[in-house]
Design a protein around this motif. Structure first.
Motif, mmCIF file in Angstrom:
data_model
loop_
_atom_site.group_PDB
_atom_site.id
_atom_site.type_symbol
_atom_site.label_atom_id
_atom_site.label_comp_id
_atom_site.label_asym_id
_atom_site.label_seq_id
_atom_site.Cartn_x
_atom_site.Cartn_y
_atom_site.Cartn_z
ATOM 1 N N VAL A 9 -0.532 -7.907 -9.581
ATOM 2 C CA VAL A 9 0.163 -8.677 -8.708
ATOM 3 C C VAL A 9 -1.012 -9.471 -7.726
ATOM 4 O O VAL A 9 -0.900 -10.661 -7.392
ATOM 5 N N VAL A 10 -2.110 -8.699 -7.530
ATOM 6 C CA VAL A 10 -3.079 -9.380 -6.637
ATOM 7 C C VAL A 10 -3.692 -10.375 -7.573
ATOM 8 O O VAL A 10 -4.059 -11.616 -6.774
ATOM 9 N N LYS A 11 -3.831 -10.326 -8.883
ATOM 10 C CA LYS A 11 -4.822 -11.269 -9.767
ATOM 11 C C LYS A 11 -3.688 -12.447 -9.792
ATOM 12 O O LYS A 11 -4.276 -13.820 -9.856
ATOM 13 N N VAL A 12 -2.423 -12.327 -9.800
ATOM 14 C CA VAL A 12 -1.446 -13.421 -9.889
ATOM 15 C C VAL A 12 -1.455 -14.088 -8.811
ATOM 16 O O VAL A 12 -0.971 -15.620 -8.725
ATOM 17 N N ALA A 13 -1.195 -13.535 -7.623
ATOM 18 C CA ALA A 13 -1.037 -14.018 -6.321
ATOM 19 C C ALA A 13 -2.189 -13.652 -5.466
ATOM 20 O O ALA A 13 -1.862 -12.797 -4.428
ATOM 21 N N PRO A 14 -3.277 -14.342 -5.494
ATOM 22 C CA PRO A 14 -4.494 -13.811 -4.667
ATOM 23 C C PRO A 14 -4.500 -14.002 -3.349
ATOM 24 O O PRO A 14 -5.275 -13.325 -2.399
ATOM 25 N N ASP A 15 -3.496 -14.843 -2.751
ATOM 26 C CA ASP A 15 -3.404 -15.090 -1.443
ATOM 27 C C ASP A 15 -2.320 -14.324 -0.477
ATOM 28 O O ASP A 15 -2.108 -14.366 0.674
ATOM 29 N N ALA A 16 -1.736 -13.364 -1.491
ATOM 30 C CA ALA A 16 -0.810 -12.482 -0.861
ATOM 31 C C ALA A 16 -1.208 -11.385 -0.125
ATOM 32 O O ALA A 16 -2.318 -10.912 -0.555
ATOM 33 N N LYS A 17 -0.441 -10.737 0.636
ATOM 34 C CA LYS A 17 -0.465 -9.511 1.332
ATOM 35 C C LYS A 17 0.333 -8.666 0.840
ATOM 36 O O LYS A 17 1.841 -8.905 0.709
ATOM 37 N N ILE A 18 0.073 -7.568 0.182
ATOM 38 C CA ILE A 18 1.143 -6.489 -0.469
ATOM 39 C C ILE A 18 0.956 -5.377 0.384
ATOM 40 O O ILE A 18 -0.214 -4.953 0.833
ATOM 41 N N ILE A 19 1.996 -4.950 0.900
ATOM 42 C CA ILE A 19 2.117 -3.500 1.815
ATOM 43 C C ILE A 19 2.796 -2.646 0.841
ATOM 44 O O ILE A 19 4.049 -2.897 0.596
ATOM 45 N N ALA A 20 2.041 -1.538 0.545
ATOM 46 C CA ALA A 20 2.399 -0.510 -0.188
ATOM 47 C C ALA A 20 3.422 0.449 0.703
ATOM 48 O O ALA A 20 2.724 1.247 1.585
ATOM 49 N N VAL A 21 4.610 0.723 0.621
ATOM 50 C CA VAL A 21 5.461 1.312 1.336
ATOM 51 C C VAL A 21 6.414 2.441 0.365
ATOM 52 O O VAL A 21 6.234 2.089 -0.811
ATOM 53 N N HIS A 22 6.937 3.389 1.004
ATOM 54 C CA HIS A 22 7.785 4.300 0.324
ATOM 55 C C HIS A 22 6.709 5.138 -0.616
ATOM 56 O O HIS A 22 7.161 5.618 -1.622
ATOM 57 N N MET A 23 5.596 5.471 0.025
ATOM 58 C CA MET A 23 4.869 6.163 -0.817
ATOM 59 C C MET A 23 4.917 7.602 -0.587
ATOM 60 O O MET A 23 5.452 8.197 0.647
ATOM 61 N N GLU A 24 4.567 8.679 -1.487
ATOM 62 C CA GLU A 24 4.822 9.833 -1.464
ATOM 63 C C GLU A 24 5.957 10.527 -1.149
ATOM 64 O O GLU A 24 6.387 11.402 -0.517
ATOM 65 N N ALA A 25 7.031 9.465 -1.586
ATOM 66 C CA ALA A 25 8.523 10.106 -1.697
ATOM 67 C C ALA A 25 8.580 11.123 -2.444
ATOM 68 O O ALA A 25 8.212 10.954 -3.695
ATOM 69 N N VAL A 26 9.427 12.239 -2.169
ATOM 70 C CA VAL A 26 9.644 13.399 -3.048
ATOM 71 C C VAL A 26 10.357 13.094 -4.584
ATOM 72 O O VAL A 26 9.550 13.480 -5.546
ATOM 73 N N ASN A 27 11.113 12.212 -4.368
ATOM 74 C CA ASN A 27 11.948 11.873 -5.950
ATOM 75 C C ASN A 27 11.183 11.009 -6.567
ATOM 76 O O ASN A 27 11.581 10.821 -7.954
ATOM 77 N N HIS A 28 9.785 10.414 -6.399
ATOM 78 C CA HIS A 28 9.141 9.581 -7.458
ATOM 79 C C HIS A 28 7.811 9.340 -7.127
ATOM 80 O O HIS A 28 7.124 8.344 -7.250
ATOM 81 N N TRP A 29 7.255 10.545 -6.486
ATOM 82 C CA TRP A 29 5.995 10.576 -6.292
ATOM 83 C C TRP A 29 4.927 10.451 -7.470
ATOM 84 O O TRP A 29 4.795 11.765 -8.075
ATOM 85 N N GLY A 30 4.398 9.356 -7.735
ATOM 86 C CA GLY A 30 3.446 9.317 -8.847
ATOM 87 C C GLY A 30 2.211 8.782 -8.804
ATOM 88 O O GLY A 30 1.382 8.761 -9.256
ATOM 89 N N LEU A 31 2.019 8.338 -7.193
ATOM 90 C CA LEU A 31 0.807 7.776 -6.922
ATOM 91 C C LEU A 31 0.763 8.181 -5.329
ATOM 92 O O LEU A 31 1.494 7.693 -4.524
ATOM 93 N N SER A 32 -0.183 8.815 -5.159
ATOM 94 C CA SER A 32 -0.726 9.174 -3.603
ATOM 95 C C SER A 32 -1.370 7.775 -2.899
ATOM 96 O O SER A 32 -1.782 7.005 -3.511
#
Length: 60
Positions: A9-32
């Motif tokens: 996504v960063v490569k396709v939209a280099p001027d975008a700000k990406i906010i990674a939310v809903h991290m570490e939720a029990v039901n789908h935690w695959g990336l800390s």
């Protein structure tokens, strides 16, 4: 989304700000938060990707 998806996504939209939310939720935690933070530092995209801690907010 995984860390590689975030990078694509960063490569396709280099001027975008990406906010990674809903991290570490029990039901789908695959990336800390720490793993994603390390990855974005390694790729040099920390100015594009924000990884807030629980309760943290941003004002733009």
């Amino acid at each position: 989304m995984g860390k590689d998806d975030v990078y694509e996504v960063v490569k396709v939209a280099p001027d975008a700000k990406i906010i990674a939310v809903h991290m570490e939720a029990v039901n789908h935690w695959g990336l800390s938060r720490e793993e994603l933070k390390s990855f974005i530092e390694e790729k040099g995209i920390s100015s594009n990707v924000l990884v807030p801690d629980d309760g943290e907010s941003y004002t733009f």
